[in-house]
Design a protein around this motif. Structure first.
Motif, PDB file in Angstrom:
ATOM      1  N   PHE A 155       0.832  -1.199   0.000  1.00  0.00           N
ATOM      2  CA  PHE A 155       0.000   0.000   0.000  1.00  0.00           C
ATOM      3  C   PHE A 155       0.866   1.249   0.000  1.00  0.00           C
ATOM      4  CE2 PHE A 155      -3.238  -2.954   1.412  1.00  0.00           C
ATOM      5  CZ  PHE A 155      -4.366  -2.436   0.794  1.00  0.00           C
ATOM      6  N   CYS A 156       0.320   2.298  -0.565  1.00  0.00           N
ATOM      7  CA  CYS A 156       0.917   3.623  -0.448  1.00  0.00           C
ATOM      8  C   CYS A 156       0.605   4.103   0.973  1.00  0.00           C
ATOM      9  CB  CYS A 156       0.271   4.553  -1.473  1.00  0.00           C
ATOM     10  SG  CYS A 156       0.771   6.254  -1.342  1.00  0.00           S
ATOM     11  N   PRO A 157       1.501   4.646   1.731  1.00  0.00           N
ATOM     12  CA  PRO A 157       2.839   5.137   1.413  1.00  0.00           C
ATOM     13  C   PRO A 157       3.973   4.212   1.873  1.00  0.00           C
ATOM     14  CG  PRO A 157       2.133   6.108   3.479  1.00  0.00           C
ATOM     15  CD  PRO A 157       1.083   5.102   3.088  1.00  0.00           C
ATOM     16  N   TYR A 158       3.774   2.904   1.790  1.00  0.00           N
ATOM     17  CA  TYR A 158       4.830   1.982   2.240  1.00  0.00           C
ATOM     18  C   TYR A 158       5.560   1.363   1.055  1.00  0.00           C
ATOM     19  CZ  TYR A 158       2.043   2.691   6.355  1.00  0.00           C
ATOM     20  OH  TYR A 158       1.355   3.288   7.379  1.00  0.00           O
ATOM     21  N   ASN A 159       5.333   1.941  -0.121  1.00  0.00           N
ATOM     22  CA  ASN A 159       5.865   1.361  -1.351  1.00  0.00           C
ATOM     23  C   ASN A 159       6.780   2.355  -2.089  1.00  0.00           C
ATOM     24  OD1 ASN A 159       4.106  -0.733  -3.782  1.00  0.00           O
ATOM     25  ND2 ASN A 159       6.270  -0.291  -3.615  1.00  0.00           N
ATOM     26  N   CYS A 160       7.395   3.283  -1.345  1.00  0.00           N
ATOM     27  CA  CYS A 160       8.219   4.301  -2.006  1.00  0.00           C
ATOM     28  C   CYS A 160       9.597   3.713  -2.303  1.00  0.00           C
ATOM     29  CB  CYS A 160       8.389   5.501  -1.107  1.00  0.00           C
ATOM     30  SG  CYS A 160       6.818   6.220  -0.560  1.00  0.00           S
ATOM     31  N   GLY A 161      10.134   4.090  -3.336  1.00  0.00           N
ATOM     32  CA  GLY A 161       9.525   4.716  -4.417  1.00  0.00           C
ATOM     33  C   GLY A 161      10.614   5.109  -5.445  1.00  0.00           C
ATOM     34  N   LEU A 162      10.274   5.839  -6.469  1.00  0.00           N
ATOM     35  CA  LEU A 162       8.881   6.069  -6.723  1.00  0.00           C
ATOM     36  C   LEU A 162       8.280   4.796  -7.315  1.00  0.00           C
ATOM     37  CD1 LEU A 162       9.325   9.586  -8.285  1.00  0.00           C
ATOM     38  CD2 LEU A 162       8.380   9.073  -6.044  1.00  0.00           C
ATOM     39  N   CYS A 163       7.009   4.559  -7.009  1.00  0.00           N
ATOM     40  CA  CYS A 163       6.318   3.445  -7.643  1.00  0.00           C
ATOM     41  C   CYS A 163       5.439   4.013  -8.755  1.00  0.00           C
ATOM     42  CB  CYS A 163       5.502   2.651  -6.621  1.00  0.00           C
ATOM     43  SG  CYS A 163       3.993   3.447  -6.070  1.00  0.00           S
ATOM     44  N   SER A 164       4.866   3.132  -9.547  1.00  0.00           N
ATOM     45  CA  SER A 164       4.195   3.629 -10.758  1.00  0.00           C
ATOM     46  C   SER A 164       2.842   4.256 -10.470  1.00  0.00           C
ATOM     47  CB  SER A 164       4.065   2.523 -11.797  1.00  0.00           C
ATOM     48  OG  SER A 164       3.295   1.495 -11.255  1.00  0.00           O
ATOM     49  N   ARG A 165       2.418   4.269  -9.185  1.00  0.00           N
ATOM     50  CA  ARG A 165       1.163   4.989  -8.933  1.00  0.00           C
ATOM     51  C   ARG A 165       1.427   6.465  -8.615  1.00  0.00           C
ATOM     52  NH1 ARG A 165       1.739   1.960  -3.976  1.00  0.00           N
ATOM     53  NH2 ARG A 165       0.125   0.384  -3.890  1.00  0.00           N
ATOM     54  N   HIS A 166       2.686   6.821  -8.454  1.00  0.00           N
ATOM     55  CA  HIS A 166       2.974   8.216  -8.101  1.00  0.00           C
ATOM     56  C   HIS A 166       2.600   9.146  -9.259  1.00  0.00           C
ATOM     57  CE1 HIS A 166       4.641  10.792  -5.037  1.00  0.00           C
ATOM     58  NE2 HIS A 166       5.013  11.587  -6.029  1.00  0.00           N
ATOM     59  N   ILE A 191      12.115   9.127  -2.838  1.00  0.00           N
ATOM     60  CA  ILE A 191      11.064   9.039  -1.823  1.00  0.00           C
ATOM     61  C   ILE A 191      10.444  10.420  -1.612  1.00  0.00           C
ATOM     62  CG2 ILE A 191      10.643   8.382   0.598  1.00  0.00           C
ATOM     63  CD1 ILE A 191      11.899   6.098  -0.719  1.00  0.00           C
ATOM     64  N   PRO A 192       9.118  10.521  -1.630  1.00  0.00           N
ATOM     65  CA  PRO A 192       8.511  11.818  -1.332  1.00  0.00           C
ATOM     66  C   PRO A 192       8.959  12.354   0.031  1.00  0.00           C
ATOM     67  CG  PRO A 192       6.870  10.312  -2.179  1.00  0.00           C
ATOM     68  CD  PRO A 192       8.118   9.498  -1.958  1.00  0.00           C
ATOM     69  N   PHE A 193       9.168  13.643   0.080  1.00  0.00           N
ATOM     70  CA  PHE A 193       9.573  14.317   1.327  1.00  0.00           C
ATOM     71  C   PHE A 193       8.686  13.876   2.490  1.00  0.00           C
ATOM     72  CE2 PHE A 193       9.664  17.626   4.455  1.00  0.00           C
ATOM     73  CZ  PHE A 193      10.859  18.293   4.324  1.00  0.00           C
ATOM     74  N   ARG A 225      -2.473  13.346  -0.893  1.00  0.00           N
ATOM     75  CA  ARG A 225      -1.467  14.396  -1.057  1.00  0.00           C
ATOM     76  C   ARG A 225      -0.108  13.789  -1.398  1.00  0.00           C
ATOM     77  NH1 ARG A 225      -1.410  18.502   3.880  1.00  0.00           N
ATOM     78  NH2 ARG A 225       0.460  19.155   2.776  1.00  0.00           N
ATOM     79  N   VAL A 226       0.270  12.760  -0.668  1.00  0.00           N
ATOM     80  CA  VAL A 226       1.639  12.257  -0.873  1.00  0.00           C
ATOM     81  C   VAL A 226       1.794  11.599  -2.249  1.00  0.00           C
ATOM     82  CG1 VAL A 226       1.542   9.922   0.146  1.00  0.00           C
ATOM     83  CG2 VAL A 226       3.604  11.311   0.379  1.00  0.00           C
ATOM     84  N   GLN A 227       0.706  11.056  -2.793  1.00  0.00           N
ATOM     85  CA  GLN A 227       0.808  10.456  -4.137  1.00  0.00           C
ATOM     86  C   GLN A 227       1.089  11.512  -5.203  1.00  0.00           C
ATOM     87  OE1 GLN A 227      -2.522   7.901  -5.092  1.00  0.00           O
ATOM     88  NE2 GLN A 227      -1.741   6.297  -3.751  1.00  0.00           N
TER      89      GLN A 227
HETATM   90  S1  SF4 Z   1       6.043   6.424  -4.435  1.00  0.00           S
HETATM   91 FE1  SF4 Z   1       4.258   7.727  -4.237  1.00  0.00          FE
HETATM   92  S2  SF4 Z   1       2.534   6.491  -4.834  1.00  0.00           S
HETATM   93 FE2  SF4 Z   1       4.243   5.115  -4.472  1.00  0.00          FE
HETATM   94  S3  SF4 Z   1       3.996   4.474  -2.352  1.00  0.00           S
HETATM   95 FE3  SF4 Z   1       5.329   6.262  -2.321  1.00  0.00          FE
HETATM   96  S4  SF4 Z   1       3.977   7.989  -2.051  1.00  0.00           S
HETATM   97 FE4  SF4 Z   1       2.728   6.282  -2.644  1.00  0.00          FE
END
Ligand code: SF4
Ligand code: SF4
Lengths: 151, 608
Positions: B132-143, B524-526, B508-510
Motif C-alpha cells: 500500500f501507499c505510502p509503504y511502497n516508495c519509491g517512486l512506484c508507478s502509482r505516483h 522518496i517523497p519528502f 497528497r503524498v501520491q
Molecule cells: S512512491 Fe508515491 S505512490 Fe508510491 S507508495 Fe510512495 S507515495 Fe505512494
C-alpha cells in the motif's frame, strides 16, 4: 495461476472531478490465436486494492486512494473477475472512458512464477494512435494485428 | 562486504564500500532495496475497511488513507467540515481516535481545489507495486508527479544542537556521510525517472556546509544535469567564511535556502544574529537567498508580516520567502498540538492582517495553478515539460512587487492570473487538436495585453511592452533569464505545509513533487521520508553509515569539536547587524541578557 480483471465505474469529486469507467477482457495467447478467458466474478474487496493500483496506477493514473478519496458517499462499484490461467502469455484489453476520452488500452502479462509480470502496458498519458499500439502488441505476442484489433 | 542483518536493524559497514566507484556502488547498494523496504505486519498493519463516522454538525469532504500516529497502521480517515474548517479524523483499532485540523478555512479549500491538475505520473519506477501507499516508495508507478525538487542529504552532522532535533549525528548515534561517488550515483539514479527527470536539486543535511568537499558536491550536481542547485543550510559557516559563498556560486550553486523563523532573537534563536552576515556574504558573492520560516502558532505567527518586510528590505539578495506551517514531528499529545498547529489558510489570513490588507487572501494561488504554462509549452514543443502538480492543499504562492512608497503590490492586482491560465489551457488544447502552433502563439500574444492592467502595477512595470516581453520570453522563447530579471524586482512568497502523522493524507503524498534520493537509489517523497523516518530516512541512513568512533578515527576529527558557540556580543556590535534589522525592529531595545537567554534556551551555547 489466478489473474484479476476489474470492471468499474466511478465518479470522483476530489481533488477534482473525473468520470471514469473501465471494462476489461483477457485472452490467453496460444499458437498465434487469442482465447477469451473464463472468469468468476465477485464484488471488489480491500484486499484487491494493491492489484487495482498495479493495474491502473500508471495506465490511467487511478489508484485505490483516489477512489477512496474522491467518491464521497457512493460505494465503489467494481466487479472483480478471477480467471484461472494455464498458458504463459495473456493479453488484456481495457475499454476506457475518462471524461471525454474513450479508447481501448492494452497490456500484456507474462505468467511466470512467482509473480506474473507486465511486459507491455499502454498509458493514457502517453498514448500513441491505436493502430501503432495494435502493431506493437501483435508483434510482441505473435498474433495477427486483425485479431488484436478485434479483441 | 560486511553486513549484519537482523530483522529490526539491518546494517552495512559503510567503510567497506566508501571507496567504490559510482558504477560499482550501483551494483552493490541496489541489492539492499528489498532489505530496506517497509515490511507489512512488521512495520505496519492495514485496517482500511471502515471509515470513521461523521457527527452532528459535520459535513463530508472526502475519505482518504492515513497512518496511525502510534503504530503506522494504515487506516481510513475522513476529511470533514465543521464550522467552516476542514478536519481529519481517523480511528486505529489499536490506538483509538485521532482528530486534527487539516485546513483552517473551507472556502479556501474549495477555491484552491478548482486548480488541481495531475502530472503525467512515473513511467520508470524504481520499485514495483507490492504494498500500500505510502509503504511502497519509491517512486512506484502509482505516483502522480515528477520530481520538481530533489533533496539529497549529504551528511547528518550538524554544528547546532536544536532542542527539538533528533536527527543529527550525535543524537542518532551514527554518521551518515555518503562518498562523492555515492552522491554521484544517487543523483544519477534520481534522473532516471521519466518522463521528466529531475533538474533541480537541494543539497541538504544535517548541515551540508560542514562537509569540506561541499563545493565538489555542487559541481557534481551540475555535471549530472541539475540546472538548478540550491543549498539548504542554517548558514553559520556562510556567516563567517567570506570565501565560501563565492566558491559555491562559482561551482554552480544558484541559491541558498536558509532558515529564518522571525525577526527577533525570541522568534529566531537559531540564526537571528548570523543572518545579517550570511546575507552580506551572499551579497558579495552575488548568490541569492530564500528565507525559510517555519511558522508555529503561539510562537512566531505574529512575525509573518515583519518577515516579509525583512525579505523586501533585502530584496537585492533575497529572492523569496518560503513559509512552512509547522509539521508536528513525532508523537505529541492533542493539547500540545493544538497550541502549535497552524495551516496554510491561517497563515494567509494572518499575512493579510499584518500587512494591512496589502497582501490579501485572494492574492494566493495553490501550486498547480501554473500547470497550464507547462501544458502550453509542452503542446508547443512536443516535449514533456517541468510541471508543478502537487496536491492543492500542499502549497500556495504569490509574487509581490513594491513601489517607492514601499507599498506591496501582489501580481494579482495587475495580472488576471485566472484569465491567463484559462487562455493557455485553451491554446494547449487547440494545438493538441491540430491547430497551427504559430497561429495559436500569435493569438496568445495579441490577447495577453487584455489580462494585464499596468496602470495598477508598480511604476517600473508601467511599460506594458516591457512587462509583456517578460511573459513572451518565458512562454515562447523559454528564456528563463527573463524570469531571473523578474525575480530581482519582485519577491516570491511561498507556503508549503509538510504533513505529519496527524494530518497525513495519502492523496497528497501520491502527488508529492518534493523528493529525496536515498542511498540505495530509491526516490522518496519528502512527506514519507521525514514523516515515517523509521521506515525510510533513518533506516536507510543508518544502514549506510559509519559508527561515530570509526568516523572520528578515519577523519581525525571529533564531532564534539564541531559544536557552534555563539559570540553574541561580537555579533550585535557591528553595523552589519544593526543595519540589517533597521526599520524592521529596534535592536537597541533588546537587553543583552535577552539575547543570551534566547540563544541558550534554544540549545546554542554563548561565549559570555
Ligand atoms: S512512491 Fe508515491 S505512490 Fe508510491 S507508495 Fe510512495 S507515495 Fe505512494
Ligand atoms: S513535500 Fe509534502 S507538502 Fe510538499 S508536495 Fe510533497 S506531500 Fe505535499
Amino acid at each position: 495461476m489466478l489473474l484479476k480483471l476489474f470492471d468499474f465505474r466511478v465518479y470522483l469529486y476530489e481533488p477534482y472531478t473525473r468520470k471514469i469507467s473501465v471494462t476489461t477482457r483477457a485472452y490467453e495467447v496460444e499458437g498465434g490465436c487469442l482465447h477469451k478467458l473464463e472468469c468468476k466474478s465477485r464484488q471488489f474487496d480491500v484486499t484487491d486494492a494493491i492489484d487495482f493500483d498495479l493495474e491502473f496506477g500508471s495506465m490511467i493514473q487511478l489508484t485505490y486512494a483516489d477512489v477512496v478519496f474522491g467518491t464521497r458517499d457512493e460505494p465503489f462499484d467494481c466487479t472483480v473477475s478471477e480467471c484461472a490461467i494455464k498458458g504463459v502469455t495473456v493479453l488484456k484489453v481495457y475499454e476506457v472512458l475518462i471524461d471525454d476520452f474513450r479508447g481501448k488500452l492494452f497490456s500484456v502479462m507474462q505468467m511466470a512464477q512467482p509473480y506474473p509480470s507486465r511486459i507491455y502496458a499502454d498509458s493514457a498519458e502517453n498514448l500513441a494512435p491505436q493502430k501503432e499500439r495494435v502493431r506493437k502488441v501483435s508483434r510482441l505476442i505473435g498474433v495477427p494485428e486483425k485479431l488484436v484489433e478485434l479483441a | 562486504m560486511e553486513s549484519s542483518l537482523t530483522e529490526e536493524h539491518p546494517l552495512l559497514k559503510y567503510s567497506t564500500i566508501k571507496d567504490l566507484s559510482s558504477d560499482e556502488l550501483e551494483a552493490v547498494v541496489k541489492k539492499y532495496i528489498q532489505v530496506l523496504m517497509p515490511k507489512p505486519n512488521v512495520d505496519y498493519k492495514v485496517y482500511i475497511g471502515k471509515a470513521p463516522e461523521l457527527r452532528e454538525g459535520e459535513g463530508l469532504v472526502a475519505y482518504t488513507l492515513s497512518p496511525c500516529p502510534n503504530c503506522y497502521s494504515l487506516v481510513t480517515a475522513v476529511l470533514l467540515r465543521r464550522e467552516n474548517k476542514v478536519y481529519e479524523r481517523k480511528v486505529c483499532p489499536e490506538h483509538g481516535e485521532f482528530e486534527e485540523l487539516y485546513y483552517g478555512d473551507y472556502d479556501t479549500y474549495e477555491r484552491f481545489k478548482r486548480w488541481q491538475e495531475d502530472g503525467k505520473g512515473v513511467w520508470t519506477p524504481h520499485v514495483p507495486i507490492t504494498q500500500f501507499c505510502p509503504y511502497n516508495c519509491g517512486l512506484c508507478s502509482r505516483h502522480k508527479s515528477h520530481t520538481a525538487l530533489l533533496n539529497i542529504a549529504v551528511t547528518n552532522r550538524c554544528s547546532l544542537r536544536c532542542w527539538y532535533c533528533f536527527f543529527y549525528a550525535v543524537k542518532a548515534g551514527y554518521v551518515y556521510e555518503p562518498s562523492l561517488n555515492h552522491i554521484r550515483f544517487m543523483l544519477r539514479e534520481a534522473r532516471k525517472v521519466l518522463p521528466y527527470p529531475a533538474v533541480a536539486v537541494q543539497i541538504t543535511g544535517g548541515e551540508p556546509l560542514l562537509r569540506d568537499d561541499i563545493v565538489d558536491i555542487v559541481r557534481i550536481a551540475k555535471e549530472e544535469g541539475y540546472h538548478h542547485v540550491q543549498l539548504n543550510t542554517e548558514g553559520i559557516r556562510l556567516a563567517f567564511d567570506h570565501e565560501l559563498a563565492v566558491k559555491l556560486r562559482e561551482a554552480g550553486a544558484n541559491v541558498v535556502y536558509t532558515s529564518f523563523d522571525g525577526v527577533t532573537p525570541y522568534t529566531n534563536p537559531k540564526n537571528h544574529w548570523e543572518i545579517p552576515y550570511i546575507l552580506e556574504n551572499l551579497r558579495r558573492a552575488r548568490l541569492g537567498a530564500v528565507l525559510v520560516p517555519t511558522i508555529i502558532k503561539g510562537y512566531n505567527l505574529h512575525d509573518v508580516g515583519a518577515i516579509i518586510r525583512f525579505g523586501i528590505k533585502h530584496a537585492d539578495i533575497v529572492r523569496g520567502v518560503n513559509m512552512q506551517p509547522v509539521s508536528i514531528v513525532g508523537r505529541v499529545p492533542k493539547k500540545e498540538r493544538d497550541k502549535l498547529r497552524i495551516t496554510i489558510p491561517d497563515v494567509i489570513f494572518e499575512i493579510e492582517k499584518q500587512t494591512d490588507g496589502q497582501i490579501r487572501r485572494e492574492d494566493w494561488y495553490p501550486v498547480p495553478t501554473v500547470a497550464p504554462i507547462s501544458r502550453f509549452v509542452e503542446a508547443l514543443t512536443g516535449r514533456p515539460q517541468f510541471e508543478l502538480t502537487c496536491h492543492f492543499a500542499c502549497g500556495a504562492a504569490t509574487y509581490v512587487f513594491w513601489d517607492d512608497t514601499q507599498e506591496m503590490i501582489p501580481i494579482t492586482r495587475f495580472v488576471d492570473v485566472e484569465g491567463v491560465m484559462e487562455m493557455l489551457n485553451k491554446a494547449a488544447e487547440d494545438i493538441r487538436s491540430g491547430k497551427n502552433k504559430y497561429l495559436s502563439t500569435l493569438n496568445i500574444l495579441s490577447r495577453l495585453g487584455k489580462y494585464v492592467d499596468v496602470s495598477k502595477a508598480p511604476k517600473r512595470f508601467r511599460s506594458k511592452r516591457k512587462f509583456l516581453r517578460y511573459i513572451y520570453n518565458i512562454l515562447v522563447k523559454h528564456d528563463y533569464s527573463a524570469l531571473g530579471e523578474f525575480h530581482y524586482q519582485s519577491l516570491f512568497l511561498g507556503l508549503m505545509h509538510f504533513m505529519d502523522l496527524y494530518n497525513y493524507d495519502v492523496s497528497r503524498v501520491q502527488r508529492c513533487e518534493v523528493h529525496y534520493v536515498m542511498p540505495d537509489g530509491r526516490v522518496i517523497p519528502f512527506c514519507t521520508f521525514n514523516v515515517l523516518p523509521e521506515l525510510y530516512r533513518d533506516r536507510a541512513q543508518k544502514f549506510f553509515s559509519y559508527e561515530i568512533d570509526e568516523w572520528e578515527k578515519l577523519t581525525g576529527r571529533r564531532l564534539s569539536d564541531e559544536v557552534y558557540v555563539r559570540n553574541v556580543k561580537k555579533l550585535i556590535e557591528s553595523d552589519i547587524y544593526r543595519k540589517a534589522y533597521e526599520g524592521i525592529i529596534d535592536v537597541s531595545s533588546i537587553p543583552y541578557e535577552d539575547h543570551v537567554l534566547a540563544s541558550k534556551k534554544f540549545g546554542i551555547p554563548v561565549i559570555e
